[in-house]
Design a protein around this motif. Sequence first.
Motif, PDB file in Angstrom:
ATOM      1  N   PRO A  54      35.835  26.443  19.516  1.00  0.00           N
ATOM      2  CA  PRO A  54      35.021  27.536  20.063  1.00  0.00           C
ATOM      3  C   PRO A  54      33.940  27.920  19.042  1.00  0.00           C
ATOM      4  N   PRO A  55      32.726  28.177  19.492  1.00  0.00           N
ATOM      5  CA  PRO A  55      31.649  28.505  18.537  1.00  0.00           C
ATOM      6  C   PRO A  55      31.959  29.806  17.796  1.00  0.00           C
ATOM      7  N   PRO A  56      31.767  29.817  16.479  1.00  0.00           N
ATOM      8  CA  PRO A  56      31.973  31.054  15.723  1.00  0.00           C
ATOM      9  C   PRO A  56      30.809  32.011  15.947  1.00  0.00           C
ATOM     10  N   ARG A  57      30.938  33.230  15.461  1.00  0.00           N
ATOM     11  CA  ARG A  57      29.888  34.240  15.625  1.00  0.00           C
ATOM     12  C   ARG A  57      28.833  34.063  14.539  1.00  0.00           C
ATOM     13  N   HIS A  58      27.594  33.875  14.942  1.00  0.00           N
ATOM     14  CA  HIS A  58      26.489  33.727  14.002  1.00  0.00           C
ATOM     15  C   HIS A  58      26.125  35.084  13.422  1.00  0.00           C
ATOM     16  N   LEU A  59      26.000  35.146  12.083  1.00  0.00           N
ATOM     17  CA  LEU A  59      25.713  36.410  11.410  1.00  0.00           C
ATOM     18  C   LEU A  59      24.372  36.427  10.698  1.00  0.00           C
ATOM     19  N   ALA A  60      23.951  35.306  10.126  1.00  0.00           N
ATOM     20  CA  ALA A  60      22.704  35.285   9.365  1.00  0.00           C
ATOM     21  C   ALA A  60      22.268  33.847   9.166  1.00  0.00           C
ATOM     22  N   GLY A  61      20.985  33.699   8.802  1.00  0.00           N
ATOM     23  CA  GLY A  61      20.464  32.369   8.538  1.00  0.00           C
ATOM     24  C   GLY A  61      20.085  31.621   9.801  1.00  0.00           C
ATOM     25  N   ALA A  62      19.891  30.329   9.665  1.00  0.00           N
ATOM     26  CA  ALA A  62      19.489  29.486  10.792  1.00  0.00           C
ATOM     27  C   ALA A  62      20.546  29.542  11.894  1.00  0.00           C
ATOM     28  N   PRO A  63      20.143  29.583  13.152  1.00  0.00           N
ATOM     29  CA  PRO A  63      21.118  29.694  14.245  1.00  0.00           C
ATOM     30  C   PRO A  63      21.891  28.411  14.515  1.00  0.00           C
TER      31      PRO A  63
END
Length: 349
Positions: free
Chosen positions: A7-16
């Motif tokens: 499952p995709p993790p939650r993006h927090l910062a930086g390149a998507p």
Amino acid sequence: MSPPAYPPPRHLAGAPSAPAAEYDADVVILAMDRARETVEAVASARAQTGVSKHVWIADQGSDPENLAILKAAVGDAPDATLVRLDRNWGVAGGRNRATALGSGRAVFALDNDAEFDGADTLARAVRALDAEADLAAIGCRILVHATGEEDLSSWGYPPALLPRAADSFDAATFVGAGHAIRRADFEAAGGYDDALFFCWEEYDWSLRAINAGKRVRYRGDIAVRHKVSGQHRFAWSGTRWFHFVRNRLYIEMKYGASWPSLLPRFLAYQAKGARNGVLAQGLRAGPAALRLAAEFRPPAGQEHLYRLTPAARGYLARNDAAHRGGLLDRVRREVLASLPSAPSKPAAR
């Protein structure tokens, strides 16, 4: 063989996402608090030159204050991505999930309290893998960050090879604090076993790679610097000893060893655990290893990787067992060295 879909993790910062074009390497850093050290590890990875790369920081449960520090450090960096995993998967599961986010042909895993020894360390590691098609992974030399001396707590090879720390040699495993793996081989051997959580996951994966006809090599000329004391000893607190004993026994059973054949090793571990005040951890590890082994089923299509071939046994004999001495030497190290020394015994009455 396709890698598992997580499952995709939650993006927090930086390149998507990972770069769209092909690139050389992914650098994987797991985070859980220790924000200052993690920021320094990320900066070291981003400063690597002579190689196209992407840096992945996978947080597994940092508190809000430390997570904010990581987010600020990564910012909108185009060559790095900070994500938050759904829970703490440990070293094995965390690296599996972080590795799956990228597509570089090499994956370099760096502990979050370590840094590259030089600006070209990553490039040299990638070139080392590119130079030998049968090389699945390389283990780096691990140095104490403050002094440049050998990090004795991170020497994961036969003690007899320690004088060759600056050299290179084929090995049965590698040290997780700093290592590079060819992505194709990582996926072909099934990645790490999530059940291990942490401890011995590199050895377990290496056995499968070696069984598939690949090699693992220690490179003393490619180094990372680890922020520990040069005289640091094994940390006996928490559950480290439990995982050490459980995982080692479980791995042996995964590859065909019977429980009776492991009894001498189990007893040696209990002697060592008793000497260091963690006997209960070691005793619990035995039944836990049996449960894991009973539940284990090789992934479909990979059953052959868990039956060591004659070639793999020969490789392990040449590159590991030959440097460990005979049975008496091993008993002396595992049992006799664990018992109280003569000066600590009560005086005779």
